[in-house]
Design an enzyme around this catalytic site. Structure first.
Site, PDB file in Angstrom:
ATOM      1  N   GLU A  24      -2.460   8.141   8.654  1.00  0.00           N
ATOM      2  CA  GLU A  24      -0.996   7.954   8.702  1.00  0.00           C
ATOM      3  C   GLU A  24      -0.421   8.584   9.967  1.00  0.00           C
ATOM      4  O   GLU A  24       0.545   8.087  10.541  1.00  0.00           O
ATOM      5  CB  GLU A  24      -0.331   8.598   7.475  1.00  0.00           C
ATOM      6  CG  GLU A  24      -0.533   7.840   6.175  1.00  0.00           C
ATOM      7  CD  GLU A  24       0.205   6.508   6.110  1.00  0.00           C
ATOM      8  OE1 GLU A  24       1.351   6.438   6.569  1.00  0.00           O
ATOM      9  OE2 GLU A  24      -0.376   5.540   5.581  1.00  0.00           O
TER      10      GLU A  24
ATOM     11  N   HIS B 162      -7.230   2.873   3.928  1.00  0.00           N
ATOM     12  CA  HIS B 162      -6.971   3.615   5.168  1.00  0.00           C
ATOM     13  C   HIS B 162      -8.259   3.800   5.994  1.00  0.00           C
ATOM     14  O   HIS B 162      -8.197   3.956   7.207  1.00  0.00           O
ATOM     15  CB  HIS B 162      -6.400   5.007   4.866  1.00  0.00           C
ATOM     16  CG  HIS B 162      -4.939   5.008   4.523  1.00  0.00           C
ATOM     17  ND1 HIS B 162      -4.451   4.561   3.327  1.00  0.00           N
ATOM     18  CD2 HIS B 162      -3.855   5.418   5.247  1.00  0.00           C
ATOM     19  CE1 HIS B 162      -3.133   4.705   3.304  1.00  0.00           C
ATOM     20  NE2 HIS B 162      -2.747   5.215   4.458  1.00  0.00           N
TER      21      HIS B 162
ATOM     22  N   ASP C 269       0.871  -1.180   0.000  1.00  0.00           N
ATOM     23  CA  ASP C 269       0.000   0.000   0.000  1.00  0.00           C
ATOM     24  C   ASP C 269       0.903   1.223   0.000  1.00  0.00           C
ATOM     25  O   ASP C 269       2.112   1.119   0.216  1.00  0.00           O
ATOM     26  CB  ASP C 269      -0.895  -0.013   1.259  1.00  0.00           C
ATOM     27  CG  ASP C 269      -1.809   1.207   1.324  1.00  0.00           C
ATOM     28  OD1 ASP C 269      -2.404   1.566   0.285  1.00  0.00           O
ATOM     29  OD2 ASP C 269      -1.923   1.824   2.403  1.00  0.00           O
ATOM     30  N   SER C 270       0.294   2.375  -0.170  1.00  0.00           N
ATOM     31  CA  SER C 270       1.065   3.614  -0.074  1.00  0.00           C
ATOM     32  C   SER C 270       1.537   3.850   1.365  1.00  0.00           C
ATOM     33  O   SER C 270       2.466   4.620   1.581  1.00  0.00           O
ATOM     34  CB  SER C 270       0.204   4.793  -0.521  1.00  0.00           C
ATOM     35  OG  SER C 270      -0.930   4.896   0.316  1.00  0.00           O
TER      36      SER C 270
ATOM     37  N   CYS D 161     -11.053   2.939   0.143  1.00  0.00           N
ATOM     38  CA  CYS D 161      -9.641   3.240   0.407  1.00  0.00           C
ATOM     39  C   CYS D 161      -9.268   2.462   1.655  1.00  0.00           C
ATOM     40  O   CYS D 161     -10.013   2.489   2.650  1.00  0.00           O
ATOM     41  CB  CYS D 161      -9.459   4.738   0.636  1.00  0.00           C
ATOM     42  SG  CYS D 161      -7.821   5.189   1.266  1.00  0.00           S
TER      43      CYS D 161
ATOM     44  N   CYS E 183      -4.470  -1.612  -1.889  1.00  0.00           N
ATOM     45  CA  CYS E 183      -4.617  -0.172  -2.108  1.00  0.00           C
ATOM     46  C   CYS E 183      -5.558   0.006  -3.289  1.00  0.00           C
ATOM     47  O   CYS E 183      -5.266  -0.452  -4.398  1.00  0.00           O
ATOM     48  CB  CYS E 183      -3.232   0.405  -2.432  1.00  0.00           C
ATOM     49  SG  CYS E 183      -3.245   2.150  -2.845  1.00  0.00           S
ATOM     50  N   ASN E 184      -6.686   0.642  -3.042  1.00  0.00           N
ATOM     51  CA  ASN E 184      -7.644   0.860  -4.137  1.00  0.00           C
ATOM     52  C   ASN E 184      -7.060   1.769  -5.201  1.00  0.00           C
ATOM     53  O   ASN E 184      -7.305   1.591  -6.394  1.00  0.00           O
ATOM     54  CB  ASN E 184      -8.920   1.512  -3.593  1.00  0.00           C
ATOM     55  CG  ASN E 184      -9.721   0.568  -2.740  1.00  0.00           C
ATOM     56  OD1 ASN E 184     -10.656  -0.057  -3.207  1.00  0.00           O
ATOM     57  ND2 ASN E 184      -9.360   0.456  -1.477  1.00  0.00           N
TER      58      ASN E 184
HETATM   59  N1  DGL Z   1      -4.840   3.216   0.964  1.00  0.00           N
HETATM   60  C1  DGL Z   1      -4.941   3.662  -0.348  1.00  0.00           C
HETATM   61  C2  DGL Z   1      -6.182   3.299  -1.077  1.00  0.00           C
HETATM   62  O1  DGL Z   1      -6.730   2.272  -0.776  1.00  0.00           O
HETATM   63  C3  DGL Z   1      -4.160   4.831  -0.802  1.00  0.00           C
HETATM   64  C4  DGL Z   1      -4.489   6.146  -0.265  1.00  0.00           C
HETATM   65  C5  DGL Z   1      -3.510   7.160  -0.763  1.00  0.00           C
HETATM   66  O2  DGL Z   1      -2.306   6.908  -0.685  1.00  0.00           O
HETATM   67  O3  DGL Z   1      -3.965   8.208  -1.233  1.00  0.00           O
HETATM   68  O4  DGL Z   1      -6.634   3.977  -1.952  1.00  0.00           O
END
Ligand code: DGL
Length: 271
Positions: free
Chosen positions: A152, A186, A11-12, A184, A74-75
């Site tokens: 985060e 997160h 993931d990011s 997302c 990560c979407n």
């Molecule tokens: N957790 C991520 C997602 O599912 C990335 C969010 C991001 O880095 O902007 O989209």
């Protein structure tokens, strides 16, 4: 690669830990590598090309570590890069998509809210989901600037996070949404606060358990399921600060593991 090889998840940042914790719950015998590209988080406001480049560097690194399957937790990276990664790398790749299908099946009001990043809504994946599953249903896409940064930073509760959430959720409630898709990874960490704001009349859909089940299914189909029933070992990589990541790991996933920063040390990923 073989049955004992690790499952790789990326993931990011810490968001993919919402998927990681479901995978380790379902597959406790698997070794797992988790990669957080914290230095480049958030991905959501980056161009699709940039996300493809970052995702591809990470995939290459995880394959070098012996990954037998790659879970794009990560979407945003899935929307931007899943097809690209599948075309480039010769291993099974499990991706994510906003859970519009189950939401459309469950809605009674006919209105669904989807929370995701702007890159997720831009990709072809989202429009194809609407074409396939949302005929006759109103789907309201809602971007949530700042929310990934709150997670985060470990700000899962508190006035600032709550006021952001209200700002993003109020318009969906005003339009009658009774299903809320967390698009997302997160956002599941914010579920208690989200549920309090939207009330019991709105069902929150977190796709993480389904992604874990899909991962298990793909491993089974390929004969790559680790026969071990427990004792999986976890290794974490971050392109950011290892100590901060370590703290978030304990808090969000209740696990510990070596947190490594090999990318910078090896200078392999030009990111
Ligand atoms: N957790 C991520 C997602 O599912 C990335 C969010 C991001 O880095 O902007 O989209």
């Amino acid at each position: 690669m073989n049955r004992e090889s690790p499952v790789a998840v990326f993931d990011s940042g810490v968001g993919g830990l919402s998927v990681f914790r479901e995978i380790v719950r379902l597959l406790p015998g698997e070794d797992v590598l988790y990669f957080a590209d914290t230095t480049h988080c958030p991905y959501g406001s980056r161009s699709l090309e940039e996300i493809q480049r970052l995702s591809s560097g990470i995939a290459e690194f995880l394959i070098e570590q012996g990954a037998k399957i790659l879970v794009v937790a990560c979407n945003t990276a899935s929307a931007a890069a899943l097809q690209y990664l599948r075309g480039r790398f010769d291993l099974s790749i499990v991706g994510m998509e906003p859970a519009v299908k189950p939401a459309a099946e469950r809605t009674k009001s006919g209105v669904i809210g989807v929370l995701a990043t702007s890159a997720t809504f831009q990709g072809e994946l989202f429009s194809s989901l609407l074409d396939r599953y949302a005929q006759g249903v109103k789907v309201i896409p809602q971007i949530c600037p700042g929310l990934v940064e709150q997670v985060e930073g470990g700000n899962l509760v508190g006035a600032e996070t709550e006021s952001m959430l209200r700002q993003y959720l109020d318009p969906l409630l005003a339009q009658g949404a009774d299903q809320l898709v967390l698009g997302c990874t997160h956002y599941p960490f914010l579920i208690p606060t989200i549920q309090r704001i939207v009330g019991d009349g709105v069902q929150i859909i977190d796709p993480s358990p389904a992604v874990a089940r899909r991962t298990k299914q793909v491993l089974e189909e390929r004969g790559l399921l680790n026969p071990r029933r427990e004792g999986g070992r976890y290794t974490f990589y971050t392109t950011g600060d290892g100590d901060i990541f370590d703290g978030m790991l304990k808090r969000l996933a209740s696990v510990e593991g070596p947190v490594k920063k090999p990318c910078w040390e090896r200078g392999r990923l030009e990111i």
